[in-house]
Design an enzyme around this catalytic site. Structure first.
Site, PDB file in Angstrom:
ATOM      1  N   GLU A 374     -11.195  12.177  51.111  1.00 33.74           N
ATOM      2  CA  GLU A 374     -11.431  11.911  49.683  1.00 33.74           C
ATOM      3  C   GLU A 374     -10.140  11.446  49.043  1.00 33.74           C
ATOM      4  OE1 GLU A 374     -13.270  14.841  47.144  1.00 33.74           O
ATOM      5  OE2 GLU A 374     -14.550  15.566  48.776  1.00 33.74           O
TER       6      GLU A 374
HETATM    7  C1  BG6 Z   1     -13.468  17.097  45.156  1.00 38.29           C
HETATM    8  C2  BG6 Z   1     -14.869  17.360  45.575  1.00 38.29           C
HETATM    9  O1  BG6 Z   1     -13.001  18.270  44.597  1.00 38.29           O
HETATM   10  O2  BG6 Z   1     -13.198  16.188  44.161  1.00 38.29           O
HETATM   11  C3  BG6 Z   1     -15.882  16.338  45.100  1.00 38.29           C
HETATM   12  O3  BG6 Z   1     -14.983  17.545  46.964  1.00 38.29           O
HETATM   13  C4  BG6 Z   1     -15.516  15.862  43.714  1.00 38.29           C
HETATM   14  O4  BG6 Z   1     -17.154  16.903  45.184  1.00 38.29           O
HETATM   15  C5  BG6 Z   1     -14.145  15.209  43.775  1.00 38.29           C
HETATM   16  O5  BG6 Z   1     -16.441  15.036  43.122  1.00 38.29           O
HETATM   17  C6  BG6 Z   1     -13.675  14.579  42.476  1.00 38.29           C
HETATM   18  O6  BG6 Z   1     -13.736  15.513  41.438  1.00 38.29           O
HETATM   19  P1  BG6 Z   1     -14.522  15.215  40.098  1.00 38.29           P
HETATM   20  O7  BG6 Z   1     -14.470  16.480  39.336  1.00 38.29           O
HETATM   21  O8  BG6 Z   1     -13.785  14.110  39.438  1.00 38.29           O
HETATM   22  O9  BG6 Z   1     -15.890  14.817  40.502  1.00 38.29           O
END
Ligand code: BG6
Length: 477
Positions: A374
């Site tokens: 991510e």
């Molecule tokens: C991570 C998670 O914490 O961050 C995701 O695994 C999440 O599920 C991503 O969407 C981004 O965070 P946010 O709060 O901007 O959606």
């Protein structure tokens, strides 16, 4: 030099933020369905406010999300057009076991994911599958108190055995728990734990006991995955991004180091196979009684993960200086402001070099392959009069991060398996519940209140990322 030939470029989503169809084809209710938008979301996410059912006056965005359940073919075709080598997604536990403690799975749920994986296969896209992306069946939350109860390990083992068996040959890359370290903080969202009714010390014990159960379940998942198909590779998944000391005051340095250890505790166990001595000392010093069952120590030791995956959005600042600590930024988790870094609209500090720092640090610590699963920029994209989004800010963000990842490979010698950009198609934000906080290469016509046609449109970054993949990360500008 450069990215390895088989580098897994792709994007990532999670079931509860993407699929919607929360009650379709026998799916059961999960904790993540019950996170409302608005003021109370934060309290529910953190396990401070009890919300075990839908309540009037709230909007629950996960109920319909972006209707990926019915539109996955169109979306996967778009991912394939960008040249994705991998697609990170998660299985919704309650599609497979609607209550969680059944022995027989729900065939409709199993069939759904089989169809999704076959759709990926059609385009040569390797699925990277998270088994639990923040979701816990609500029935297990209510009946067993979620992960505080040892029985959860058995239910989860059954779930894992079911999916490893059914998807043998279709999936080989697995992540067990998304951002496992978040369970100590965002306890209801990450682990279905509601702790507000407990006094502080007991709440802490419950969280660490639940953490132990997840760590045991993780080891069992690794064991099963390897037994069922030796081709399987299983990773842990950590919310990454370290704490920089605010100053060279040694007290700031030690403060930051200790904060990082709270996160590394999980991956230390998952990658090294044993509880680190600093955590055992903490339990001893604070009188936290975490129960191990017979065989747990051996199980953890013998079933460590094959690779380390993590999310990376930002770095944080650690300080003991109360004045410095006053200035904070961020939405769900506040951090002391770093004067050297810009922030996103949601106050997340943008730090591409921090990705390289994280890669180096994780590799030095574990000597296992790393996977960036991510990374991305949440922004409120505005379509122009033709409906087009020129998201140069996103392109710049990603190019800068990919450059730093390349340095980690070329200069620092870190083995990186792949990169799956977060929210490759606009989905519901986990932290805020908004649609407005968009990450995607693909725009989805839906707003914070759930209005919109759900039509998918390519943003400028779509073609940019396609070119990045075509050139295996060589041409980023
Ligand atoms: C991570 C998670 O914490 O961050 C995701 O695994 C999440 O599920 C991503 O969407 C981004 O965070 P946010 O709060 O901007 O959606």
């Amino acid at each position: 030099m450069g990215f390895p030939k088989k580098f897994l470029w792709g994007g990532a989503t999670a079931a509860n933020q993407y699929e919607g169809a929360y009650n379709v084809d026998g799916r059961g209710l999960a904790n993540v369905d019950l996170l409302p938008t608005g003021e109370d979301r934060r309290a529910v996410v953190f396990g401070e406010k009890k919300m075990f059912n839908f309540e009037d006056g709230y909007f629950y965005p996960a109920q319909n999300a972006i209707d990926g359940y019915h539109r996955y073919k169109e979306d996967i075709a778009l991912f394939a057009e960008m040249g994705f080598k991998t697609y990170r997604m998660s299985i919704s536990w309650t599609r497979i076991f609607p209550k969680g403690d059944e022995t027989e799975p729900n065939e409709k749920g199993l069939q759904y994911y089989e169809d999704v994986f076959k759709e990926c296969q059609k385009y040569g896209i390797e699925p990277l599958v998270t088994i639990s992306h923040f979701d816990t069946p609500m029935y297990l939350v209510e009946k067993y108190g979620s992960w505080r109860n040892r029985k959860m390990v058995d239910f989860f083992e059954n779930y894992c055995r079911t999916v490893f068996t059914r998807y043998k040959g279709l999936v080989k890359y697995w992540l067990v728990f998304n951002e496992i370290n978040m369970m100590l903080h965002a306890s209801f969202m990450a682990a279905g734990l509601y702790v507000e009714d407990l006094e502080e010390k007991e709440a802490k014990r419950v969280k660490f006991q639940a953490a132990h159960h997840e760590l045991v379940a993780n080891a069992l998942a690794v064991k099963l995955a390897h037994e069922i198909d030796p081709e399987n590779q299983v990773g842990c998944m950590l919310a990454g991004g370290k704490h920089y000391p605010y100053s060279c005051d040694p007290e700031d340095v030690i403060f930051s180091l200790l904060r990082d250890r709270e996160d590394y505790f999980f991956s230390d166990v998952q990658a090294r196979g044993e509880y680190p001595t600093y955590m055992l000392k903490k339990f001893e010093n604070e009188g936290i009684d975490v129960r191990f069952e017979e065989g747990d120590t051996e199980l953890l030791k013998e079933n460590t993960v094959d690779f380390i995956s993590f999310s990376y959005y930002l770095t944080r600042i650690g300080t003991v200086n109360p004045k410095a600590a006053e200035e904070t930024t961020g939405n769900i988790f506040n951090s002391v402001k770093n004067p050297y870094l810009p922030s996103s609209e949601w106050g997340w500090q943008i730090d591409p070099v921090g990705l390289r720092v994280t890669l180096i640090e994780l590799y030095d610590r574990y000597q296992k392959p790393l996977f960036v699963v991510e990374n991305g920029l949440g922004a409120s994209d505005t379509p122009d009069e033709n409906g087009y989004i020129e998201d140069d800010y996103r392109i710049e963000y990603m190019a800068n991060h990919i450059k730093e990842m390349k340095k980690a490979i070329d200069i620092d010698g870190v083995p990186v398996m792949g990169y799956t950009m977060w929210g490759c198609i606009d989905i519901v934000s986990a932290g805020s519940g908004e649609m407005k906080k968009r990450y995607g290469f693909i725009y989805v016509d839906r707003d914070n209140e759930g209005n919109g046609t759900l039509q998918r449109t390519k943003k400028k970054s779509f073609d940019w990322y396609k070119h990045v993949i075509e050139t295996n990360g060589e041409e980023l500008d």
